[in-house]
Design a protein around this motif. Structure first.
Motif, PDB file in Angstrom:
ATOM      1  N   ASP A   1     -39.839  24.395  82.179  1.00 47.97           N
ATOM      2  CA  ASP A   1     -40.460  23.261  81.604  1.00 47.97           C
ATOM      3  C   ASP A   1     -39.688  22.724  80.096  1.00 47.97           C
ATOM      4  N   VAL A   2     -38.873  23.847  79.799  1.00 49.81           N
ATOM      5  CA  VAL A   2     -38.118  23.551  78.782  1.00 49.81           C
ATOM      6  C   VAL A   2     -37.057  22.599  78.695  1.00 49.81           C
ATOM      7  N   GLU A   3     -37.031  21.472  77.946  1.00 54.16           N
ATOM      8  CA  GLU A   3     -35.960  20.761  78.047  1.00 54.16           C
ATOM      9  C   GLU A   3     -34.861  20.873  77.124  1.00 54.16           C
ATOM     10  N   ILE A   4     -33.758  20.719  77.554  1.00 56.29           N
ATOM     11  CA  ILE A   4     -32.418  21.179  76.856  1.00 56.29           C
ATOM     12  C   ILE A   4     -31.500  19.621  76.732  1.00 56.29           C
ATOM     13  N   TYR A   5     -31.271  19.248  75.294  1.00 56.41           N
ATOM     14  CA  TYR A   5     -30.247  18.237  74.994  1.00 56.41           C
ATOM     15  C   TYR A   5     -29.237  18.714  74.290  1.00 56.41           C
ATOM     16  N   VAL A   6     -27.858  18.718  74.545  1.00 57.72           N
ATOM     17  CA  VAL A   6     -26.724  19.015  73.842  1.00 57.72           C
ATOM     18  C   VAL A   6     -25.612  17.995  74.038  1.00 57.72           C
ATOM     19  N   THR A   7     -24.760  18.279  72.944  1.00 61.56           N
ATOM     20  CA  THR A   7     -23.749  17.405  72.768  1.00 61.56           C
ATOM     21  C   THR A   7     -22.868  17.527  74.173  1.00 61.56           C
ATOM     22  N   LYS A   8     -22.512  18.764  74.313  1.00 64.68           N
ATOM     23  CA  LYS A   8     -21.741  18.829  75.444  1.00 64.68           C
ATOM     24  C   LYS A   8     -21.978  20.422  76.327  1.00 64.68           C
ATOM     25  N   ILE A   9     -21.876  20.164  77.547  1.00 66.05           N
ATOM     26  CA  ILE A   9     -21.971  21.690  78.173  1.00 66.05           C
ATOM     27  C   ILE A   9     -20.521  22.044  78.405  1.00 66.05           C
ATOM     28  N   ASP A  10     -20.350  23.450  77.992  1.00 67.31           N
ATOM     29  CA  ASP A  10     -18.858  24.039  77.901  1.00 67.31           C
ATOM     30  C   ASP A  10     -18.669  24.741  79.180  1.00 67.31           C
ATOM     31  N   ARG A  11     -17.281  25.537  79.243  1.00 63.74           N
ATOM     32  CA  ARG A  11     -17.128  26.034  80.841  1.00 63.74           C
ATOM     33  C   ARG A  11     -17.898  27.421  80.796  1.00 63.74           C
ATOM     34  N   GLU A  12     -17.856  28.215  80.084  1.00 62.08           N
ATOM     35  CA  GLU A  12     -18.458  29.507  80.187  1.00 62.08           C
ATOM     36  C   GLU A  12     -18.437  30.423  79.133  1.00 62.08           C
ATOM     37  N   LEU A  13     -18.836  31.550  79.079  1.00 60.01           N
ATOM     38  CA  LEU A  13     -18.936  32.540  77.883  1.00 60.01           C
ATOM     39  C   LEU A  13     -17.640  33.689  78.242  1.00 60.01           C
ATOM     40  N   ASN A  14     -17.229  34.022  77.095  1.00 61.23           N
ATOM     41  CA  ASN A  14     -16.288  35.161  77.552  1.00 61.23           C
ATOM     42  C   ASN A  14     -16.992  36.466  77.285  1.00 61.23           C
ATOM     43  N   ASP A  15     -16.465  37.746  77.470  1.00 61.26           N
ATOM     44  CA  ASP A  15     -17.178  39.086  77.531  1.00 61.26           C
ATOM     45  C   ASP A  15     -17.846  39.292  76.274  1.00 61.26           C
ATOM     46  N   LYS A  16     -17.603  38.738  75.153  1.00 62.00           N
ATOM     47  CA  LYS A  16     -18.216  38.881  73.398  1.00 62.00           C
ATOM     48  C   LYS A  16     -19.598  37.781  73.642  1.00 62.00           C
ATOM     49  N   GLY A  17     -19.648  37.190  74.533  1.00 65.74           N
ATOM     50  CA  GLY A  17     -20.898  36.241  74.499  1.00 65.74           C
ATOM     51  C   GLY A  17     -20.324  34.947  73.707  1.00 65.74           C
ATOM     52  N   TYR A  18     -19.212  34.561  73.509  1.00 66.18           N
ATOM     53  CA  TYR A  18     -18.856  33.316  72.837  1.00 66.18           C
ATOM     54  C   TYR A  18     -18.666  32.353  74.029  1.00 66.18           C
ATOM     55  N   ILE A  19     -19.168  31.159  73.383  1.00 66.20           N
ATOM     56  CA  ILE A  19     -18.771  30.166  74.405  1.00 66.20           C
ATOM     57  C   ILE A  19     -17.455  29.689  74.414  1.00 66.20           C
TER      58      ILE A  19
END
Length: 232
Positions: free
Chosen positions: A186-204
């Protein structure tokens, strides 16, 4: 505002050239601290304005100098509660409050550990009392693994049951959104942009790097006090 059909209740602002311009400046490694913080404030203000389109307002009857007419008065906008996840969310919150000026503010201090476990250490929670009529907004620019937000939502839910729980951020990875929606649909999410993926260190990816360091400079690590719950 664009609804992402991969999930329920997830929206981006990729249809706004103005916000894409600000995001491009934030992404650039040449953007220094002050411009980075100002960019987050701009995003927060515009996203707060757009978010009001999803809120309930009251109809009212007023009298102009010439005649009576119908108008609109604040409804949900009078009952906003913003949770700021330290430290990078501070300028984003500053922008949100420029539109949601009646908002009460709570603070959460949380840090994410290294890969692969990404354990969350939460050291401090200070929030006003949550009311049933509140729209609870969690301000966190980067939704990466989602682990920080999952912990934050879990702890905040112990303090009350608001009308809505909303996350407003700058960038999100699909992995983080999926993790949040699986546990809290039920949590709503609003972001400027949804990026491609995470790297192995957890960075977008492509991301914008460590948003906290880019906004405020690289910190010196010090020991932290045990977690405190303080309800006002």
């Amino acid at each position: 505002m664009i609804k992402d059909n991969r999930w329920n209740g997830v929206y981006s602002f990729e249809d706004s050239p103005y916000l894409m311009e600000i995001l491009t400046e934030l992404r650039s490694k040449e953007t220094e601290n002050i411009k980075f913080r100002k960019g987050l404030v701009k995003l927060g203000r515009y996203m707060g304005y757009e978010f009001t389109r999803t809120m309930d307002f009251k109809k009212t009857r007023i009298e102009t100098p010439l005649e009576k007419t119908d108008g609109v008065a604040s409804g949900d906008r009078d009952h906003v509660f913003i949770i700021t996840v330290l430290r990078v969310a501070i300028p984003l919150m500053e922008g949100l409050i420029k539109t949601l000026e009646h908002a009460r503010v709570g603070i959460v201090s949380a840090s994410r550990g290294k890969a692969p476990d990404f354990e969350i250490e939460m050291n401090y929670i200070k929030v006003p009392r949550i009311k049933e009529e509140d729209t609870l907004i969690i301000s966190d620019p980067m939704i990466a693994t989602g682990s920080t937000l999952l912990k934050t939502i879990t702890e905040i839910k112990k303090c009350g049951n608001p009308k809505r729980i909303v996350i407003i951020g700058v960038l999100a990875a699909p992995e983080g959104i999926t993790a949040i929606k699986e546990e809290f649909p039920d949590v709503e999410i609003y972001v400027t942009k949804i990026d491609r993926e995470l790297n192995d260190k957890g960075y977008i990816l492509p991301g914008l790097g460590d948003a906290g360091d880019r906004a405020f400079g690289e910190p010196i690590n010090i020991s932290l006090l045990p977690m405190m719950h303080n309800l006002e």
